[in-house]
Scaffold this motif. Structure first.
Motif, PDB file in Angstrom:
ATOM      1  N   HIS A  53       0.824  -1.208   0.000  1.00  0.00           N
ATOM      2  CA  HIS A  53       0.000   0.000   0.000  1.00  0.00           C
ATOM      3  C   HIS A  53       0.860   1.261   0.000  1.00  0.00           C
ATOM      4  CE1 HIS A  53      -2.923  -2.944   1.701  1.00  0.00           C
ATOM      5  NE2 HIS A  53      -3.762  -2.285   0.919  1.00  0.00           N
ATOM      6  N   ILE A  54       0.305   2.317  -0.550  1.00  0.00           N
ATOM      7  CA  ILE A  54       0.885   3.656  -0.515  1.00  0.00           C
ATOM      8  C   ILE A  54       0.066   4.465   0.477  1.00  0.00           C
ATOM      9  CG2 ILE A  54       1.503   5.691  -1.865  1.00  0.00           C
ATOM     10  CD1 ILE A  54       2.863   3.091  -2.756  1.00  0.00           C
ATOM     11  N   TYR A  55       0.742   5.232   1.335  1.00  0.00           N
ATOM     12  CA  TYR A  55       0.045   6.032   2.351  1.00  0.00           C
ATOM     13  C   TYR A  55       0.317   7.519   2.144  1.00  0.00           C
ATOM     14  CZ  TYR A  55      -0.636   1.670   4.958  1.00  0.00           C
ATOM     15  OH  TYR A  55      -1.003   0.398   5.343  1.00  0.00           O
ATOM     16  N   PHE A  56      -0.748   8.314   2.180  1.00  0.00           N
ATOM     17  CA  PHE A  56      -0.654   9.763   2.132  1.00  0.00           C
ATOM     18  C   PHE A  56      -1.156  10.305   3.480  1.00  0.00           C
ATOM     19  CE2 PHE A  56      -1.242   8.324  -2.220  1.00  0.00           C
ATOM     20  CZ  PHE A  56      -0.305   9.058  -2.933  1.00  0.00           C
ATOM     21  N   PRO A  57      -0.259  10.610   4.419  1.00  0.00           N
ATOM     22  CA  PRO A  57      -0.698  11.066   5.751  1.00  0.00           C
ATOM     23  C   PRO A  57      -1.486  12.381   5.687  1.00  0.00           C
ATOM     24  CG  PRO A  57       1.607  10.409   5.781  1.00  0.00           C
ATOM     25  CD  PRO A  57       1.203  10.489   4.342  1.00  0.00           C
ATOM     26  N   ASN A  58      -2.463  12.487   6.550  1.00  0.00           N
ATOM     27  CA  ASN A  58      -3.208  13.739   6.715  1.00  0.00           C
ATOM     28  C   ASN A  58      -2.671  14.475   7.942  1.00  0.00           C
ATOM     29  OD1 ASN A  58      -4.824  13.129   4.470  1.00  0.00           O
ATOM     30  ND2 ASN A  58      -6.183  11.894   5.728  1.00  0.00           N
ATOM     31  N   ASP A  59      -3.011  13.981   9.129  1.00  0.00           N
ATOM     32  CA  ASP A  59      -2.521  14.572  10.376  1.00  0.00           C
ATOM     33  C   ASP A  59      -1.590  13.630  11.130  1.00  0.00           C
ATOM     34  OD1 ASP A  59      -4.558  12.802  10.821  1.00  0.00           O
ATOM     35  OD2 ASP A  59      -5.559  13.984  12.351  1.00  0.00           O
ATOM     36  N   SER A  60      -1.271  12.496  10.531  1.00  0.00           N
ATOM     37  CA  SER A  60      -0.379  11.519  11.162  1.00  0.00           C
ATOM     38  C   SER A  60       1.073  11.804  10.760  1.00  0.00           C
ATOM     39  CB  SER A  60      -0.768  10.099  10.756  1.00  0.00           C
ATOM     40  OG  SER A  60      -0.825   9.974   9.349  1.00  0.00           O
ATOM     41  N   LEU A  61       2.000  11.106  11.420  1.00  0.00           N
ATOM     42  CA  LEU A  61       3.425  11.288  11.161  1.00  0.00           C
ATOM     43  C   LEU A  61       4.084   9.910  11.143  1.00  0.00           C
ATOM     44  CD1 LEU A  61       5.256  13.770  10.766  1.00  0.00           C
ATOM     45  CD2 LEU A  61       5.801  13.657  13.206  1.00  0.00           C
ATOM     46  N   ALA A 108      -4.747   8.717   7.349  1.00  0.00           N
ATOM     47  CA  ALA A 108      -4.040   8.774   6.074  1.00  0.00           C
ATOM     48  C   ALA A 108      -4.984   8.295   4.983  1.00  0.00           C
ATOM     49  CB  ALA A 108      -2.788   7.906   6.103  1.00  0.00           C
ATOM     50  N   SER A 109      -4.670   8.629   3.756  1.00  0.00           N
ATOM     51  CA  SER A 109      -5.379   8.078   2.611  1.00  0.00           C
ATOM     52  C   SER A 109      -4.495   6.997   2.022  1.00  0.00           C
ATOM     53  CB  SER A 109      -5.655   9.170   1.570  1.00  0.00           C
ATOM     54  OG  SER A 109      -6.526  10.144   2.088  1.00  0.00           O
ATOM     55  N   ARG A 110      -5.074   5.820   1.769  1.00  0.00           N
ATOM     56  CA  ARG A 110      -4.295   4.667   1.334  1.00  0.00           C
ATOM     57  C   ARG A 110      -4.750   4.185  -0.039  1.00  0.00           C
ATOM     58  NH1 ARG A 110      -4.505  -0.763   4.923  1.00  0.00           N
ATOM     59  NH2 ARG A 110      -6.533  -0.938   3.869  1.00  0.00           N
TER      60      ARG A 110
END
Length: 244
Positions: A53-61, A108-110
């Motif tokens: 999977h590819i992850y695009f964090p929103n408010d996570s780190l 995150a958006s995955r």
């Protein structure tokens, strides 16, 4: 899980890399994205494991750790809402080169790696954004490696805390001694001594993993110049307009 809409992805609190894409490209990508929660300590990838999977964090780190002999680690990068985890898929890599562990809980958006490869191959705007972002990741990794070799632990800890502060946009956050030890490639006692030194200077308060930065300019002065270099590299917000 419900599919995230383009409006949700482009929200100011969401991922900035995705938000940098033209509206039409963002809308198409949104159909392949799903929102997922990320918990502190959750491992998203391991060296040598397939990237699923590819992850695009929103408010996570997300902390990127280089691993030696299966147990020794060193943080080589940090991914927040400015970027993504799994960018090397775009370069043809099928397996992870790092251990990716959630440093700050959030969302995150995955997207599946297979779908990402398809989108990347047919989307010039996404290609331009990702090439610029992977360049910034490489710059961060190089500078952190130099810093880890030549600078004292106290300065390295100051640099790490400041970069985390920049990513979470807050002076208070939670980082355990254990996590910092893994990130800095030292024993926990080393983190304790370095944190105590910074605390005695009135720069931070550190108790049971709860960190409060009291003096940002002072902490920056205690850090090495690597902080500004890594900060500038990590602060890059890819923009398609830069390539028009």
């Amino acid at each position: 899980m419900s599919i995230v809409s383009s409006l949700e992805v482009a929200h100011p609190g969401a991922n900035m890399l995705l938000a940098a894409l033209p509206a039409a490209d963002l809308a198409r990508l949104a159909n392949a994205l799903e929102p997922v929660p990320l918990e502190v300590g959750e491992v998203l990838s391991e060296p040598g494991a397939p990237i699923r999977h590819i992850y695009f964090p929103n408010d996570s780190l997300i902390s990127l750790l280089g691993v030696a002999e299966g147990r020794m680690t060193l943080e080589v990068g940090l991914v927040g809402r400015e970027g993504m985890l799994g960018a090397t898929v775009a370069l043809g890599h099928d397996v992870s080169q790092v251990r990716a562990i959630v440093q700050r809980a959030g969302t995150a958006s995955r997207m599946s790696s297979a779908r990402f490869r398809t989108e990347f191959a047919r989307n010039p705007a996404l290609q331009r954004v990702l090439y610029r972002y992977t360049d910034s990741l490489l710059a961060q990794a190089i500078q952190i490696a130099v810093c880890s070799r030549f600078h004292v632990l106290e300065a390295r800890l100051a640099r790490s805390l400041l970069i985390t502060r920049d990513r979470v946009q807050a002076d208070k956050f939670h980082l355990t001694h254990e996590f910092l030890a893994h990130a800095l490639g030292v024993r926990r006692v080393g983190v304790t001594k370095a944190a105590s030194a910074l605390q005695q200077q009135g720069l931070i308060i550190y108790s049971r993993g709860n960190i409060e930065i009291l003096d940002v300019p002072g902490l920056a002065a205690a850090s090495c110049k690597c902080y500004e270099i890594v900060k500038d590299a990590g602060a890059v917000v890819p923009s398609t307009t830069a390539f028009v």
